[in-house]
Write a protein that holds these residues in place. Structure first.
Motif, PDB file in Angstrom:
ATOM      1  N   UNK A  36       0.826  -1.202   0.000  1.00 50.89           N
ATOM      2  CA  UNK A  36       0.000   0.000   0.000  1.00 50.89           C
ATOM      3  C   UNK A  36       0.863   1.256   0.000  1.00 50.89           C
ATOM      4  N   UNK A  37       2.092   1.052   0.426  1.00 53.98           N
ATOM      5  CA  UNK A  37       2.997   2.206   0.489  1.00 53.98           C
ATOM      6  C   UNK A  37       3.161   2.873  -0.870  1.00 53.98           C
ATOM      7  N   UNK A  50       0.855   3.521  -2.897  1.00 55.30           N
ATOM      8  CA  UNK A  50      -0.188   4.537  -3.027  1.00 55.30           C
ATOM      9  C   UNK A  50       0.030   5.706  -2.077  1.00 55.30           C
ATOM     10  N   UNK A  51       0.747   5.424  -1.036  1.00 53.61           N
ATOM     11  CA  UNK A  51       0.830   6.392   0.039  1.00 53.61           C
ATOM     12  C   UNK A  51       2.199   7.053   0.049  1.00 53.61           C
ATOM     13  N   UNK A  52       2.519   7.648  -1.047  1.00 55.27           N
ATOM     14  CA  UNK A  52       3.828   8.303  -1.146  1.00 55.27           C
ATOM     15  C   UNK A  52       3.947   9.417  -0.123  1.00 55.27           C
ATOM     16  N   UNK A  53       5.032   9.422   0.582  1.00 58.08           N
ATOM     17  CA  UNK A  53       5.208  10.526   1.515  1.00 58.08           C
ATOM     18  C   UNK A  53       5.422  11.829   0.756  1.00 58.08           C
ATOM     19  N   UNK A  54       5.050  12.871   1.351  1.00 58.72           N
ATOM     20  CA  UNK A  54       5.247  14.160   0.695  1.00 58.72           C
ATOM     21  C   UNK A  54       5.813  15.112   1.736  1.00 58.72           C
ATOM     22  N   UNK A 107      -3.969   9.469   0.930  1.00 59.34           N
ATOM     23  CA  UNK A 107      -2.566   9.328   1.309  1.00 59.34           C
ATOM     24  C   UNK A 107      -2.084  10.570   2.037  1.00 59.34           C
ATOM     25  N   UNK A 157      -0.827  10.545   5.904  1.00 56.57           N
ATOM     26  CA  UNK A 157       0.523  11.000   6.235  1.00 56.57           C
ATOM     27  C   UNK A 157       0.491  12.122   7.255  1.00 56.57           C
ATOM     28  N   UNK A 178      -1.328  -0.024   6.783  1.00 51.00           N
ATOM     29  CA  UNK A 178      -0.308   1.004   6.643  1.00 51.00           C
ATOM     30  C   UNK A 178      -0.067   1.772   7.931  1.00 51.00           C
TER      31      UNK A 178
END
Lengths: 398, 339
Positions: free
Chosen positions: A4-5, A7-11, B201, B205, B230
């Motif tokens: 899933x990471x 999809x969940x790109x850190x920004x 996302x 985050x 996650x």
């Protein structure tokens, strides 16, 4: 299971760059409003948005103007009337409306011709003959019968008057009734009465409706059941016989004002049910809204939740419902008075004026007595259109 | 539950919430919806605990009971306050609850209905401050600006109304409001399920960053297992008002012990088409919480169901350290987790 990471790109989150000063890049500008118009919409209150939507509703805007004119008539009724509405004279009974001529010999000079009354020797009917040789010029802002504007400001200036002769003997814009009273002047006073009795009744129903509907919706349970059953009983009562009974119960010796008040209360005691249901429904829906839960979780008091969060959310609906309730009140006053159950002479209202046009004789001989029906229709239509416009503007998705 | 009492932030014991079904003219109670039925779990300070299940399984009701947005029918909700006391939230009166409101806050699912459309951001985010005694307008404005920066919104936006913002931005506003009072426990009720995947996302985050920065504890309610995997340390699975399995995230995802968990995991979308055929399609529909089946609520749909499953109700037992499951056959079954 994929990562899933992906999809969940850190920004670059704000916290990662926290510290001295906030650069432009720290914020997420998903859709930054740039133009001035967009900026204006962003900071617009709900009321402003509602007004912008209402403005686009053309029929409602026209109707709003019509209503403003009606209420100007309410305020300035004695100024617009040119004869005391009670002044009767058998010699001027049932005069037809009189044409007003605006130009004379090519110049703007409003005038009317003198009218002479006579009795037909065969039918004994009064006939009126216009004398085109006697010109009576119209004058504006002339002195006439004394009155008090809004009940306080004394004055004797009237919009219309004539020169040379007493106005009551010369000017009959909409004709006269059986007793020789001037219909135009009576219509002005009738407008004042009919449009305000509706407001008073609506104010009382509004209060009862919001209070009882609010209690019903907010507290629910037994109180709710009780109020809802009362509403059902009230709504199941046949209204006309009830009005007849209540009107008959009013002592005949009461002065006009007190009868007026009693009729208002009677109408409004039955009129609150619709609004109470609307308010209850709104309360029930709002109670489930997340922002109400959020306010509770924040520790807001019950009063704050009701008056800061709930009431503003359905205020616009109440305004719309009220605007739609006023014409119903006007219609009920007019029909009650028409049936002789509501306002009675010497009070003057649209219903009282129309009561004179009840029989076939009146209609055949003096059809102008039906003229007061026109403002009734206009006012009711205008209120309905404005109400519709407000409702659409308040809740564009509903 | 064996976890040591003094490590826990929240401990829920035998929580029940039944909604009465009323019928007829006199509104007599003719039955009950067992929305939450004997649920027990605990949350450690600083962790993210996820509660997952299908819609209608009682996960939202559980979270609202903890915040006392609804009053539980029975059970204990033990919360450790900032000054070290342990209070039973379920037993508090409305007045006693008020000081506790500061310590537990909520992030809502629907960013459109959770913000009052008639208030500006300043009023929305500032309201918890105002009703909790910060009456000075300048101080409040300053704090709201700080909170908006914290969630990545421009402080200049505070004069705007919610209608000027997108779903993701609104969710940030909701987070700012939840953080206004420095809560210790934040209950997030499906905070991202109403958002687009890309925005999800960003919000997740943001929540993770805020957690490490402010030392928050999250109770995360969700139905999307990929999101849960996650972000959470521990996961509990609910089915028709009951907990069926509770375990550390890795254990639950790779070695599930309950057939329902296995079915849920098999339904997670996989990008690899060769793996898709293995999805377990459950027969029948979710049990009616007003009229649940006998024994294990899941037995009519369970492909491993045995005789005992329709007769006896399984209890939640600790099969492995930290891994709790409510299934008669949990020890003997070899279930497939995430591959």
């Amino acid at each position: 299971m994929a990562e899933p990471e992906q999809d969940l790109k850190p920004h670059a989150t704000p916290s990662s760059s926290q510290g001295e000063g906030w650069g432009e890049g720290d914020f997420l500008d998903e859709d930054v409003t740039t133009t001035e118009a967009e900026e204006r919409i962003s900071v617009a209150t709900a009321g402003q948005l509602m007004w912008w939507r209402f403005r686009k509703h053309r029929l409602a805007m026209v109707s709003a103007v019509v209503l403003i004119i009606f209420y100007l008539v309410v305020i300035f009724a004695p100024f617009l009337a040119y004869v005391d509405p009670e002044l009767s004279e058998a010699q001027r009974s049932l005069m037809p409306p009189q044409p007003v001529h605006l130009f004379r010999e090519g110049r703007f000079e409003p005038h009317v011709y003198a009218v002479k009354g006579a009795r037909d020797p065969k039918t004994f009917k009064r006939v009126y003959v216009t004398d085109p040789n006697t010109v009576i010029p119209l004058r504006f802002f002339v002195k006439g019968f004394p009155y008090k504007l809004l009940g306080v400001i004394p004055s004797d200036i009237h919009l219309l008057g004539v020169e040379g002769v007493p106005v009551e003997e010369a000017l009959f814009i909409l004709g006269t009734d059986l007793n020789g009273r001037d219909l135009w002047s009576r219509l002005m006073f009738a407008t004042q009465m009919s449009l305000t009795i509706g407001l008073a009744a609506v104010a009382i129903s509004l209060f009862l409706g919001v209070l009882l509907g609010g209690i019903s919706g907010y507290f629910s349970g037994t109180v709710d059941t009780l109020i809802q059953r009362v509403i059902e009983i009230l709504r199941s009562l046949p209204t006309i016989p009830l009005w007849m009974g209540l009107a008959a119960a009013l002592p005949g010796s009461w002065p006009v004002q007190r009868v007026y008040l009693a009729i208002t209360i009677i109408i409004s005691l039955l009129g609150w049910t619709e609004l109470a249901r609307v308010v209850r429904g709104r309360f029930l829906t709002l109670r489930e809204e997340d922002f109400i839960t959020a306010a509770e979780l924040a520790g807001c008091s019950r009063m704050r939740i009701i008056f800061r969060h709930m009431v503003p959310s359905f205020l616009s609906h109440i305004i719309a419902a009220t605007t739609l309730a006023i014409p119903a009140m006007i219609i009920s006053e007019t029909s009650l008075s028409f049936l002789g159950l509501g306002l009675r002479p010497p009070a003057i209202s649209w219903g009282v004026l129309l009561e004179q046009a009840q029989n076939i004789q009146a209609l055949a001989i003096s059809p102008w007595l039906l003229l007061p029906a026109i403002p009734v229709i206009l006012a009711v239509l205008a209120f309905n259109f404005v109400g519709d416009g407000l409702r659409d503007a308040a809740d564009p998705y509903g | 539950m064996k976890a040591t009492q003094d490590q826990l932030l929240l401990e829920v014991k035998n929580l029940r919430k039944f909604f009465p079904i009323r019928r007829g003219f006199l509104q007599r109670i003719v039955g009950q919806v067992r929305a939450v039925d004997d649920v027990s779990f605990f949350i450690r300070p600083g962790e993210t605990f996820s509660l997952v299940g299908e819609s209608g399984c009682g996960k939202t009701t559980t979270s609202r009971c903890i915040l006392r947005a609804v009053r539980p029918t029975s059970g204990q909700i033990l919360f450790r306050t900032g000054d070290g006391r342990v209070v039973d939230v379920a037993a508090l009166s409305a007045d006693e609850l008020k000081p506790l409101r500061r310590e537990m806050q909520m992030i809502f699912q629907d960013p459109f209905s959770s913000l009052n459309p008639r208030m500006t951001l300043l009023d929305i985010v500032g309201e918890p401050l105002l009703v909790n005694g910060m009456t000075d307008r300048a101080a409040r404005t300053e704090r709201v600006a700080e909170l908006l920066k914290l969630v990545g919104l421009r402080p200049e936006y505070m004069r705007r109304f919610p209608h000027a913002f997108s779903g993701g931005q609104r969710q940030r506003i909701g987070i700012a409001r939840a953080l206004a009072l420095h809560p210790r426990l934040v209950v997030a009720d499906e905070p991202v399920s109403a958002l687009d995947v890309s925005v999800q996302a960003q919000i997740l985050n943001l929540m993770l960053d805020l957690q490490s920065e402010l030392g928050l504890t999250y109770l995360f309610v969700a139905h999307d297992l990929s999101v849960v995997k996650h972000i959470s340390e521990r996961v509990a699975v609910m089915y028709v008002g009951r907990l069926v399995e509770m375990a550390p995230t890795q254990d639950l995802f790779y070695t599930p012990k309950h057939p329902y968990t296995e079915a849920l995991l098999s339904a997670v979308p996989k990008p690899d088409p060769r793996l898709r055929s293995k999805r377990i399609v459950l027969q029948g529909s979710v049990a009616d919480p007003a009229n649940p089946p006998s024994g294990c609520y899941f037995h009519p749909r369970c492909r491993y169901a045995a005789d005992i499953c329709s007769r006896a109700t399984p209890t939640l037992v600790e099969l492995e350290p930290g891994h709790f499951v409510a299934c008669h056959r949990a020890a003997e079954l070899k279930l497939t987790g995430v591959v």
